[in-house]
Design an enzyme around this catalytic site. Sequence first.
Site, PDB file in Angstrom:
ATOM      1  N   HIS A 252       0.861  -1.188   0.000  1.00 22.57           N
ATOM      2  CA  HIS A 252       0.000   0.000   0.000  1.00 22.57           C
ATOM      3  C   HIS A 252       0.892   1.230   0.000  1.00 22.57           C
ATOM      4  O   HIS A 252       1.951   1.245   0.633  1.00 22.57           O
ATOM      5  CB  HIS A 252      -0.891   0.005   1.248  1.00 22.57           C
ATOM      6  CG  HIS A 252      -1.413   1.362   1.614  1.00 22.57           C
ATOM      7  ND1 HIS A 252      -0.835   2.132   2.613  1.00 22.57           N
ATOM      8  CD2 HIS A 252      -2.426   2.101   1.112  1.00 22.57           C
ATOM      9  CE1 HIS A 252      -1.487   3.279   2.718  1.00 22.57           C
ATOM     10  NE2 HIS A 252      -2.452   3.281   1.817  1.00 22.57           N
TER      11      HIS A 252
ATOM     12  N   TYR B  61       0.220   9.167  -1.047  1.00 22.21           N
ATOM     13  CA  TYR B  61       0.841  10.478  -0.832  1.00 22.21           C
ATOM     14  C   TYR B  61      -0.170  11.545  -1.214  1.00 22.21           C
ATOM     15  O   TYR B  61      -0.756  11.471  -2.302  1.00 22.21           O
ATOM     16  CB  TYR B  61       2.143  10.604  -1.635  1.00 22.21           C
ATOM     17  CG  TYR B  61       3.178   9.627  -1.138  1.00 22.21           C
ATOM     18  CD1 TYR B  61       3.863   9.861   0.055  1.00 22.21           C
ATOM     19  CD2 TYR B  61       3.435   8.437  -1.817  1.00 22.21           C
ATOM     20  CE1 TYR B  61       4.779   8.939   0.550  1.00 22.21           C
ATOM     21  CE2 TYR B  61       4.349   7.515  -1.334  1.00 22.21           C
ATOM     22  CZ  TYR B  61       5.016   7.782  -0.147  1.00 22.21           C
ATOM     23  OH  TYR B  61       5.908   6.866   0.355  1.00 22.21           O
TER      24      TYR B  61
END
Length: 351
Positions: A130, A133
């Site tokens: 995973h 940002y």
Amino acid sequence: MAAQADVPMRQRVEEYISKLQDDIVSALEKLDPNAPAFKRDAWLRAQGGRGLSCVFAVPVPPPGVAPQETVLEKGGVNISVVHGMLPPPAIKQMRADHSSIPDVQSSVPFFAAGISLVIHPRNPHAPTVHANYRYFEITEPPTDAEQAAGKPGKLIAWWFGGGSDLTPSYLYEEDAAHFHRTIRDACAPHGAAVYPTFKRWCDEYFFIAHRGEARGIGGIFFDDLCDEPHKKFADGDARPRTPDEIFAFIKAAGDAFVPSYVPILERRIRTPSDEHERRWQLLRRGRYVEFNLVYDRGTKFGLMTPGARIESILMSLPETARWEYMSELGTDPETREGKLVEVLKTPREWI
């Protein structure tokens, strides 16, 4: 061409995440050229904004026909760039985690841009990964002059958040060390305190309290990163502080995704596996679902956001998972399953 400092941060983030999405999807597609390509699904948000969801799934075959064997079982690499009005309930929830947000009693304009991905490989020996940002800002309502010029109102608060973490079903210590070392090396130029602080935060955040174990073997996690004092850092800690410094760190961390993960995937996708290992993989995916639906702040915030795209928010969930009543798998510390559980209950330093 305008100097980079003259380009609004929201535009710089949008341009970066679009390129990063393309780079990541291209790297994953090259791994398995005979598999279906990622589906590109561009969408518009009625309340303001857009997104591009790149989703991998194997079509369900007709009855009696075996499904195509592919490296990935399910995956998504999504970007969203949205704006609109943030209602008071969402502001209240966010204030608990973001000290920079003032106590606002009415809806305020917001802007959010981010990339979010989850990859679930088919082979039980290949880990799920995973990464996320994102950039978020809240402004005052624009003045008439700002609105006429197409500019947002005065900035009230802004921050970056994100991270990347690895979730194996079977522990390979060399994979864990590679993943953490690559991320650490990306963090290093941006301050000696960055990797250890965000690694520790990741171990704390991705913890399934009702199970007493972590979701995976960690990576980095951070939130509320801006130019104000941060609760996770001491005053003198070396870390990025200005908008430009923080954005440079975000790009370094994002660019580290492919080299941190794809070599691991390449090593594990052809490892022989059996039904026992598949059963354990599906049980671990069940834990993944539990964390995402019960604890994950991004999932809960997304479901509260007006006009949220539910399909994109729930993209992180695996195609198949399993729950067993009082399963014996993982209870014997001498088994490979038990060795993983031991690490999940007691996070380690990998490098």
